[in-house]
Design a protein around this motif. Structure first.
Motif, PDB file in Angstrom:
ATOM      1  N   UNK A 286       0.830  -1.100   0.496  1.00  0.00           N
ATOM      2  CA  UNK A 286      -0.107  -0.506   0.407  1.00  0.00           C
ATOM      3  C   UNK A 286       0.952   0.778   0.068  1.00  0.00           C
ATOM      4  N   UNK A 287       1.781   1.547   1.010  1.00  0.00           N
ATOM      5  CA  UNK A 287       2.492   2.763   0.979  1.00  0.00           C
ATOM      6  C   UNK A 287       3.119   2.243  -0.311  1.00  0.00           C
ATOM      7  N   UNK A 288       3.639   1.783  -0.773  1.00  0.00           N
ATOM      8  CA  UNK A 288       5.010   1.852  -2.432  1.00  0.00           C
ATOM      9  C   UNK A 288       3.852   2.592  -3.740  1.00  0.00           C
ATOM     10  N   UNK A 289       2.054   1.280  -3.035  1.00  0.00           N
ATOM     11  CA  UNK A 289       1.457   2.515  -5.000  1.00  0.00           C
ATOM     12  C   UNK A 289       1.196   3.542  -4.218  1.00  0.00           C
ATOM     13  N   UNK A 290       0.955   3.834  -2.926  1.00  0.00           N
ATOM     14  CA  UNK A 290       1.049   5.615  -2.189  1.00  0.00           C
ATOM     15  C   UNK A 290       2.146   6.493  -2.652  1.00  0.00           C
ATOM     16  N   UNK A 291       3.078   5.998  -2.383  1.00  0.00           N
ATOM     17  CA  UNK A 291       4.385   7.011  -3.420  1.00  0.00           C
ATOM     18  C   UNK A 291       4.556   6.521  -4.767  1.00  0.00           C
ATOM     19  N   UNK A 292       4.643   5.286  -5.349  1.00  0.00           N
ATOM     20  CA  UNK A 292       4.535   4.728  -6.875  1.00  0.00           C
ATOM     21  C   UNK A 292       5.994   4.432  -6.869  1.00  0.00           C
ATOM     22  N   UNK A 293       6.803   3.983  -5.701  1.00  0.00           N
ATOM     23  CA  UNK A 293       8.235   3.363  -5.940  1.00  0.00           C
ATOM     24  C   UNK A 293       8.369   2.975  -4.380  1.00  0.00           C
ATOM     25  N   UNK A 294       9.840   2.656  -4.005  1.00  0.00           N
ATOM     26  CA  UNK A 294      10.251   1.710  -2.562  1.00  0.00           C
ATOM     27  C   UNK A 294      10.699   3.079  -2.010  1.00  0.00           C
ATOM     28  N   UNK A 295      11.801   3.773  -3.282  1.00  0.00           N
ATOM     29  CA  UNK A 295      11.987   5.297  -2.177  1.00  0.00           C
ATOM     30  C   UNK A 295      11.462   6.234  -1.983  1.00  0.00           C
ATOM     31  N   UNK A 296       9.989   6.020  -2.907  1.00  0.00           N
ATOM     32  CA  UNK A 296       9.058   7.486  -2.923  1.00  0.00           C
ATOM     33  C   UNK A 296       8.764   6.755  -1.708  1.00  0.00           C
ATOM     34  N   UNK A 297       8.602   5.589  -1.140  1.00  0.00           N
ATOM     35  CA  UNK A 297       7.148   5.410  -0.041  1.00  0.00           C
ATOM     36  C   UNK A 297       8.412   5.826   0.977  1.00  0.00           C
ATOM     37  N   UNK A 298       8.963   5.350   1.366  1.00  0.00           N
ATOM     38  CA  UNK A 298      10.804   5.722   2.314  1.00  0.00           C
ATOM     39  C   UNK A 298      10.524   7.478   2.788  1.00  0.00           C
ATOM     40  N   UNK A 299      10.398   8.288   1.922  1.00  0.00           N
ATOM     41  CA  UNK A 299      10.388   9.596   1.951  1.00  0.00           C
ATOM     42  C   UNK A 299       9.883   9.982   2.164  1.00  0.00           C
ATOM     43  N   UNK A 300       7.570   9.420   1.674  1.00  0.00           N
ATOM     44  CA  UNK A 300       7.016  10.030   2.204  1.00  0.00           C
ATOM     45  C   UNK A 300       6.513   9.301   3.598  1.00  0.00           C
TER      46      UNK A 300
ATOM     47  N   UNK B  98      -6.143   9.977  10.765  1.00  0.00           N
ATOM     48  CA  UNK B  98      -6.552   9.634   9.974  1.00  0.00           C
ATOM     49  C   UNK B  98      -5.764   9.267   8.936  1.00  0.00           C
ATOM     50  N   UNK B  99      -4.264   9.077   9.184  1.00  0.00           N
ATOM     51  CA  UNK B  99      -3.991   8.143   7.785  1.00  0.00           C
ATOM     52  C   UNK B  99      -3.320   7.204   8.508  1.00  0.00           C
ATOM     53  N   UNK B 100      -3.360   6.566   9.250  1.00  0.00           N
ATOM     54  CA  UNK B 100      -3.128   5.477  10.228  1.00  0.00           C
ATOM     55  C   UNK B 100      -4.911   4.402  10.733  1.00  0.00           C
ATOM     56  N   UNK B 101      -4.985   5.139  10.983  1.00  0.00           N
ATOM     57  CA  UNK B 101      -5.990   4.347  12.275  1.00  0.00           C
ATOM     58  C   UNK B 101      -7.509   3.827  10.750  1.00  0.00           C
ATOM     59  N   UNK B 102      -8.396   4.602   9.718  1.00  0.00           N
ATOM     60  CA  UNK B 102      -9.035   3.670   8.824  1.00  0.00           C
ATOM     61  C   UNK B 102      -7.828   2.712   8.398  1.00  0.00           C
ATOM     62  N   UNK B 103      -7.177   2.701   7.918  1.00  0.00           N
ATOM     63  CA  UNK B 103      -6.486   1.416   7.294  1.00  0.00           C
ATOM     64  C   UNK B 103      -6.069   0.825   7.677  1.00  0.00           C
ATOM     65  N   UNK B 104      -5.486   0.422   9.193  1.00  0.00           N
ATOM     66  CA  UNK B 104      -5.519  -0.717   9.979  1.00  0.00           C
ATOM     67  C   UNK B 104      -6.326  -1.082  10.849  1.00  0.00           C
ATOM     68  N   UNK B 105      -7.723  -0.483  10.752  1.00  0.00           N
ATOM     69  CA  UNK B 105      -8.942  -1.485  10.748  1.00  0.00           C
ATOM     70  C   UNK B 105      -9.439  -2.115   9.726  1.00  0.00           C
ATOM     71  N   UNK B 106      -9.573  -1.642   8.361  1.00  0.00           N
ATOM     72  CA  UNK B 106     -10.065  -2.053   7.179  1.00  0.00           C
ATOM     73  C   UNK B 106      -9.168  -3.399   7.424  1.00  0.00           C
ATOM     74  N   UNK B 107      -7.444  -3.529   7.457  1.00  0.00           N
ATOM     75  CA  UNK B 107      -6.786  -5.035   7.466  1.00  0.00           C
ATOM     76  C   UNK B 107      -7.723  -5.860   8.152  1.00  0.00           C
ATOM     77  N   UNK B 108      -7.665  -5.078   9.629  1.00  0.00           N
ATOM     78  CA  UNK B 108      -7.604  -5.666  10.927  1.00  0.00           C
ATOM     79  C   UNK B 108      -9.630  -6.436  10.955  1.00  0.00           C
TER      80      UNK B 108
END
Length: 468
Positions: A244-258, A278-288
């Motif tokens: 997911x973070x890789x898709x958000x940022x467009x790559x591994x390096x971008x995900x690290x910076x973001x 906002x940035x964390x809870x809904x994603x974590x809830x969906x996964x759980x």
């Protein structure tokens, strides 16, 4: 003050409009977008009948899309994707306004620009589905939540929040997981201001309860359609979570910076808990939740991306304060450069899961007078016929004219009497569709040629056997 605010927002709006419009008509419409177009063009009678069997959760989106789908001038891709483009621009503006309100003008500008350069945001800002609109409404709901927490114009804040939550659920029920983050933010804010705690919590609970009453009929209908609507969802594992973070940022390096910027922003805004949750809870809830009942897909949690951009923008504002504005601008530039390959790739002609435009072009070039077309399963006509002029020139033997009920295998065989060639439009025919009676009826008198793939959609020419 109004002119100053506008000057900070204009770069974000302009950048979002340009990035969202860049290459918007280049990728072919794909299967899900075909459904959007076909349903939005139905008569109201057919629409309500269709929603009674499938896709009731997207009814509001289809109504929004309806006037755009009716426009025939210009590229069909532009008009079908225009509502999502507008929503992408609106969400970027909303993120900038929220950032300015919570952490100052530099944070607002940076947050809006981060949202613009994240590939996943513009990807769904160029798709004829509801996800970009869900993100826009999530931004609006969070804005009204902030007003509710701060106690400013409480009646307007309550009404705006109630309407936003209703719209959020009507556009995508799974997006209501955002309310978990809002609840955490309300409770955390109330603990810092005991004199307002009861009022804030009661107002938030009342707004959510009122919205629940409004949305209950949709929830009941959606529960009955779940097995045909989202049967394909799987339980997410570590691979999906990490992707997911890789898709958000467009790559591994971008995900690290973001990720580093988001962490800095959440820490800097720790007294404003809505940013972090906002940035964390809904994603974590969906996964759980998905470990028990799958509800997770990256596009289903797209509405957390504005929260990610908001936190990252605040992190960049910290860089601007500690070093210089050039450092903050450099951070946005770095994200844009790291995401550039993904941004370009998602605008290629074949970038979507299906290339329905190429499929239609192939049929147009190779069809002959008297050719038939058969869709297996029968709903594949809805999934593939967005470029519909061609299909209107082929005899469709999938169902009787004017009927929504597919023909039986025997009826298909009868309808093919006298036909020499039949085009089969289908997914990959594996165990799931091998025994479909319409396909069995077709194979009774016809031999298949080579199967051609257009993404996940298959096109096969069947020709009548010599002895038939």
């Amino acid at each position: 003050m109004r002119k100053l605010s506008l000057s900070w927002d204009l770069p974000v709006v302009a950048a979002a409009a340009l990035v969202g419009a860049w290459g918007i008509t280049t990728p072919s419409l794909w299967r899900d977008e075909s459904v959007s177009a076909m349903v939005a063009r139905m008569s109201f009678g057919d629409l309500f009948a269709f929603l009674g069997d499938l896709d009731a959760v997207h009814a509001l989106y289809y109504l929004v899309l309806r006037p755009f789908a009716a426009i025939e001038a210009g590229p069909v891709e532009w008009w079908l994707r225009a509502p999502s483009w507008l929503a992408f621009v609106g969400a970027a503006y909303g993120v900038a306004v929220l950032g300015r309100r919570l952490a100052g003008p530099v944070a607002g500008l940076m947050a809006g620009m981060v949202y613009v350069v994240l590939p996943i945001a513009s990807r769904y800002g160029q798709e004829a589905r509801s996800y970009a609109l869900v993100s826009l409404v999530a931004v609006a709901a969070t804005w009204f939540l902030v007003e509710l927490i701060e106690g400013r114009r409480p009646r307007r804040a309550f009404a705006g929040y109630f309407v936003s939550v209703c719209l959020l659920g009507a556009l995508h029920l799974y997006a209501l997981l955002l309310l978990l983050a809002h609840g955490v933010a309300v409770v955390a804010a109330a603990r810092t201001s005991p004199e307002r705690s009861r009022r804030e919590v009661v107002a938030w609970v009342s707004a959510c309860a009122s919205a629940a009453v409004v949305l209950t009929p949709l929830v009941v209908i959606a529960a009955g359609q779940r097995e045909t609507q989202v049967w394909w969802l799987k339980r997410p594992g570590l691979a999906e979570i990490g992707a997911f973070p890789v898709e958000v940022a467009g790559g591994v390096a971008g995900a690290v910076v973001l990720g580093a910027l988001v962490a800095a922003g959440i820490w800097a805004a720790r007294r404003t808990p809505v940013v972090g949750v906002w940035a964390i809870v809904p994603f974590a809830a969906a996964v759980a939740v998905s470990q028990v009942q799958p509800v997770y897909h990256a596009r289903y949690v797209l509405y957390v991306v504005p929260g990610i951009a908001l936190a990252a923008g605040i992190g960049l504002a910290v860089l601007a304060r500690r070093w210089s504005p050039v450092a903050a601008a450099g951070g946005v530039t770095a994200l844009a450069v790291l995401a550039a390959e993904a941004q370009v790739a998602q605008r290629e002609p074949g970038a979507r899961p299906d290339d329905l435009r190429a499929l239609s072009a192939t049929l147009a070039a190779e069809r002959r007078p008297g050719d038939r077309v058969l869709f297996v399963p029968h709903r594949y006509r809805l999934f593939t016929a967005v470029y519909g002029e061609l299909y209107r020139n082929l005899v469709d033997v999938t169902r009787e004219p004017g009927s929504a009920v597919p023909r039986s295998g025997a009826q298909v065989r009868a309808a093919l009497a006298g036909a020499r060639r039949v085009w089969l439009v289908s997914p990959w025919i594996g165990a799931r569709y091998r025994d479909d009676e319409r396909l069995v009826g077709l194979r009774a008198g016809f031999e298949p040629g080579p199967v051609r793939a257009f993404g996940d959609v298959r096109l096969t020419l069947y020709e009548r056997r010599a002895e038939s």
